[in-house]
Scaffold this active site. Structure first.
Site, short mmCIF file in Angstrom:
data_model
loop_
_atom_site.label_atom_id
_atom_site.label_comp_id
_atom_site.label_asym_id
_atom_site.label_seq_id
_atom_site.Cartn_x
_atom_site.Cartn_y
_atom_site.Cartn_z
N ASP A 12 -6.14 8.95 3.42
CA ASP A 12 -5.19 8.13 2.65
C ASP A 12 -3.81 8.76 2.80
O ASP A 12 -3.63 9.94 2.53
CB ASP A 12 -5.63 8.13 1.17
CG ASP A 12 -4.83 7.17 0.31
OD1 ASP A 12 -5.34 6.76 -0.74
OD2 ASP A 12 -3.67 6.84 0.66
N ASP A 110 -3.09 1.75 4.06
CA ASP A 110 -2.91 3.16 4.44
C ASP A 110 -4.16 3.99 4.25
O ASP A 110 -4.08 5.20 4.16
CB ASP A 110 -1.74 3.77 3.67
CG ASP A 110 -2.12 4.10 2.23
OD1 ASP A 110 -3.00 3.40 1.68
OD2 ASP A 110 -1.57 5.06 1.68
N GLU A 111 -5.32 3.36 4.13
CA GLU A 111 -6.51 4.18 3.96
C GLU A 111 -7.70 3.66 4.77
O GLU A 111 -7.80 2.46 5.05
CB GLU A 111 -6.90 4.33 2.49
CG GLU A 111 -7.00 3.05 1.72
CD GLU A 111 -7.35 3.31 0.26
OE1 GLU A 111 -8.46 3.79 -0.02
OE2 GLU A 111 -6.50 3.01 -0.59
P1 TTP Z 1 -1.84 3.79 -2.21
O1 TTP Z 1 -2.50 4.59 -1.14
O2 TTP Z 1 -2.65 3.43 -3.41
O3 TTP Z 1 -0.56 4.54 -2.76
P2 TTP Z 1 0.46 5.45 -2.01
O4 TTP Z 1 0.10 5.68 -0.58
O5 TTP Z 1 1.84 4.93 -2.23
O6 TTP Z 1 0.35 6.79 -2.82
P3 TTP Z 1 -0.85 7.86 -2.80
O7 TTP Z 1 -1.88 7.39 -1.83
O8 TTP Z 1 -0.20 9.13 -2.38
O9 TTP Z 1 -1.32 7.91 -4.21
O10 TTP Z 1 -1.29 2.45 -1.60
C1 TTP Z 1 -0.73 2.39 -0.30
C2 TTP Z 1 0.47 1.49 -0.27
O11 TTP Z 1 0.11 0.20 -0.74
C3 TTP Z 1 1.61 1.97 -1.17
O12 TTP Z 1 2.50 2.84 -0.51
C4 TTP Z 1 2.24 0.70 -1.60
C5 TTP Z 1 1.16 -0.35 -1.53
N1 TTP Z 1 0.68 -0.68 -2.88
C6 TTP Z 1 0.96 -1.95 -3.40
O13 TTP Z 1 1.57 -2.78 -2.73
N2 TTP Z 1 0.54 -2.24 -4.67
C7 TTP Z 1 -0.13 -1.33 -5.45
O14 TTP Z 1 -0.49 -1.63 -6.59
C8 TTP Z 1 -0.43 -0.05 -4.90
C9 TTP Z 1 -1.17 0.97 -5.71
C10 TTP Z 1 0.00 0.22 -3.63
MG MG Z 2 -1.83 6.22 -0.01
#
Ligand code: TTP
Ligand code: MG
Length: 361
Positions: A12, A110-111
């Protein structure tokens, strides 16, 4: 780690959208960067999509109203999302990750889960491979990531969240239950506010407390998801990492037993084919960007025609409308119709987050 056991990575990217913006504008490094609505426009309506870890220190979170974020962090740099950029980066990352695994399953922008069972023979091997992937993401994309390593997907996902950002967490083989025991129930993917409250009501806040609840009770509480959840808390969830291929197209055709002269009957048949097609698309979480029709007249004369859209969709109404307008072009054809078909192409898999258990609580 004994051989023949599964090794699953959950990768992730940290603060994905925000990290891309910081990478592309180094003057933002170290600052609280907030991606989302403009706090000064629309009377501060809209939400934080994501934010950098510096902004998280000020209490900002995804989904928070932008007006509240601005109150907590007026010194933040507020940027609008640039989705086409994030999608391009995501695609490159996913291609790389998929090439480093036996099986690969993207679960969000992103995961992804990687089954790397055949590539590692010890915990040290697994950690070395994960470090190598993290390093490659920094070198090629300038992004840090967090990786969880475990014998199943749910534990790998929980592990990757545990030491963010830039984390690397390994759950020793055969020790998944012990690893999960002290953690709060909210770390389980799919356990949202409602499920948490439901469990809280029964004085269950930690996974260790779930581990002593009989399986029968889980099923009573959560239906068939209870079976999955029971497996998760006992470290016995064994759902495969599955790279489902996205088909190029999907179609649905009908050859009439008797040639059809009455054009409205052809339209009606096409409508029911459209319904069937959309049902199948939805079953595979697929969306289309092009809808086409095929029509064959007596004598084997066959025509195909199609229409593309700017956005992906899984909407039935749009398919039916398009099928109508495309078939109308053949309405005045003099021969009877032998076959009609509807086809969806330019397909993509809808990006899915872990399904929420909340609906069942
Ligand atoms: P995440 O992997 O949940 O969040 P992140 O990468 O920003 O932070 P981290 O993994 O370090 O906790 O989500 C990936 C991307 O998806 C994030 O950059 C923005 C988008 N996203 C949304 O559009 N809506 C949401 O509710 C969330 C949580 C993320
Ligand atoms: Mg992320």
């Amino acid at each position: 780690m004994p051989q023949n056991l599964r090794t699953v990575f959950h990768v992730d990217i940290d603060a994905f959208y925000a990290s891309i913006e910081v990478r592309d504008n180094p003057s933002l490094k170290g600052k609280p960067v907030v991606i989302g609505a403009d706090p000064e426009e629309g009377a501060g309506r809209g939400v934080v999509v994501t934010c950098s870890y510096e902004a998280r220190k000020a209490g900002l979170r995804s989904g928070m109203p932008i007006s509240r974020a601005f109150k907590l962090c007026p010194e933040g740099v507020y940027l609008r999302p640039n989705m086409s950029k994030y999608t391009t980066v995501s695609k490159r990352i996913m291609d790389m990750l998929s090439s480093r695994s036996d099986r690969f399953e993207q679960v969000g922008i992103d995961e992804a889960f990687l089954d790397v069972s055949s590539r590692v023979n010890s915990s040290e091997d697994a950690k070395a491979l994960a470090r190598n992937i993290k390093e490659e993401l920094v070198q090629t994309e300038g992004l840090t990531s967090s990786i969880g390593i475990a014998e199943n997907k749910s534990a790998a996902k929980i592990a990757s969240d545990l030491h963010k950002p830039d984390g690397l967490t390994l759950v020793p083989w055969g020790k998944t239950e012990e690893f999960l025991a002290p953690l709060p129930v909210s770390v389980i993917p799919g356990v949202g506010k409602k499920t948490r409250e439901f469990l809280d009501h029964r004085n269950i806040t930690k996974i260790s407390q779930m581990q002593v609840v009989p399986g029968k009770e889980f099923v009573k509480w959560f239906g068939k998801n209870g079976v999955w959840l029971w497996g998760v808390v006992h470290g016995e969830e064994m759902i495969e990492v599955r790279g489902r291929e996205v088909p190029k197209s999907m179609n649905s055709e009908r050859t009439f037993k008797k040639d059809v002269e009455n054009f409205p009957d052809v339209i009606q048949a096409a409508e029911s084919l459209a319904r069937e097609l959309v049902k199948r698309l939805k079953q595979g979480s697929l969306q289309y960007r092009t809808i086409g029709v095929k029509i064959r007249f007596v004598g084997f004369e066959t025509h195909t025609t199609e229409k593309s859209f700017t956005d992906y969709s899984d909407d039935l109404k749009l398919v039916i409308e398009t099928v109508h307008s495309l078939l109308r072009g053949f309405e005045h054809h003099t021969r009877a119709v032998r076959l009609v078909g509807v086809r969806a192409s330019k397909l993509r898999r809808e990006e899915t987050q872990p399904s929420s258990l909340d609906k069942w609580a």
